[in-house]
Design an enzyme around this catalytic site. Sequence first.
Site, PDB file in Angstrom:
ATOM      1  N   HIS A 154      -2.424  -3.047   9.731  1.00 46.24           N
ATOM      2  CA  HIS A 154      -0.979  -2.905   9.907  1.00 46.24           C
ATOM      3  C   HIS A 154      -0.689  -2.191  11.234  1.00 46.24           C
ATOM      4  CE1 HIS A 154       3.038  -1.883   7.666  1.00 46.24           C
ATOM      5  NE2 HIS A 154       3.110  -3.029   8.328  1.00 46.24           N
ATOM      6  N   ASP A 158       5.897   0.193   6.952  1.00 50.15           N
ATOM      7  CA  ASP A 158       7.005  -0.459   6.250  1.00 50.15           C
ATOM      8  C   ASP A 158       7.832   0.601   5.545  1.00 50.15           C
ATOM      9  OD1 ASP A 158       6.055  -2.902   7.046  1.00 50.15           O
ATOM     10  OD2 ASP A 158       5.007  -3.329   5.150  1.00 50.15           O
ATOM     11  N   HIS A 233      12.022  -5.522   3.333  1.00 45.81           N
ATOM     12  CA  HIS A 233      11.696  -4.168   3.787  1.00 45.81           C
ATOM     13  C   HIS A 233      11.949  -4.101   5.303  1.00 45.81           C
ATOM     14  CE1 HIS A 233       7.967  -6.415   4.628  1.00 45.81           C
ATOM     15  NE2 HIS A 233       7.791  -5.542   5.621  1.00 45.81           N
ATOM     16  N   HIS A 235      10.023  -3.383   8.816  1.00 45.28           N
ATOM     17  CA  HIS A 235       8.777  -3.120   9.540  1.00 45.28           C
ATOM     18  C   HIS A 235       9.156  -2.351  10.813  1.00 45.28           C
ATOM     19  CE1 HIS A 235       4.738  -3.758  11.094  1.00 45.28           C
ATOM     20  NE2 HIS A 235       5.323  -3.996  12.279  1.00 45.28           N
TER      21      HIS A 235
END
Length: 261
Positions: A154, A158, A233, A235
């Site tokens: 990642h 998030d 969500h 990011h």
Amino acid sequence: MAFTRATGKHRRPSRMQRTTARAAGVAALTTTGVIGTVAAPAFAAEPAPEQTGLTPVVTIGDSIADQIDAQAAAQQHAAEEAALRKMAEEAARERAAEAAEEAREAAEKAREAKERAAREAERKRLNTFVMPIAGSYVSTGYQAGSSLWSSGSHTGVDFHAASGTPVHAVGAATVVEAGWGGAYGNQVVLKMHDGTYTQYGHLSSIGVSVGQTVTAGQQIGLSGATGNVTGPHLHFEARMSPEYGSDIDPVAYLRAHGVSL
């Protein structure tokens, strides 16, 4: 040579005899008609000064002497009043100059205070950072591993958010990207005042345009589920450049700017 008054009159010595300087004053008054013509026989009766060896004097009446004294007193009084007026005028000019200087200093202090306040306000504006979504929390951490991401980890974090939740600029910045970002869906990329960048991805709508300046906490869009996602969500990334792959730890970045999360 001497002029004498009528027989039988007697004057005080201070009034009866004058120096030649007083005689000059009498001569001046004579030209204005104050002293009348002296009888000629008196001139013939007196011996010449060089024959007697005495300094000639002039004797005059009390009224003429009083007029001379009054004239001298009036002239002195006028001179004193002129001197007082001059002193008063000089004092007034000094007070005016002092007042003008005080006003100038006060204006300068006010200007400096205004400039300090403006600088402080600008410093506060530039150094104020907030959460991208108020009251949210990190649902997926930085560099978490998963096959969902092409890099294998990642590149941001998030923030939990239902679709349509307001998304805010974390600090004062300029919009450098606003539109479709591939796997990131609808995205906004901001250049922060310190030269770093922040990214906001998977937005359901975008509320800013490229070149626009924004302030900390200003709404720039709404959260959503566009792009490569499994649900709505936000990011969020912190970057050293606007490009993918220049990411840094976004949580440490926000904390370094005073954000508590």
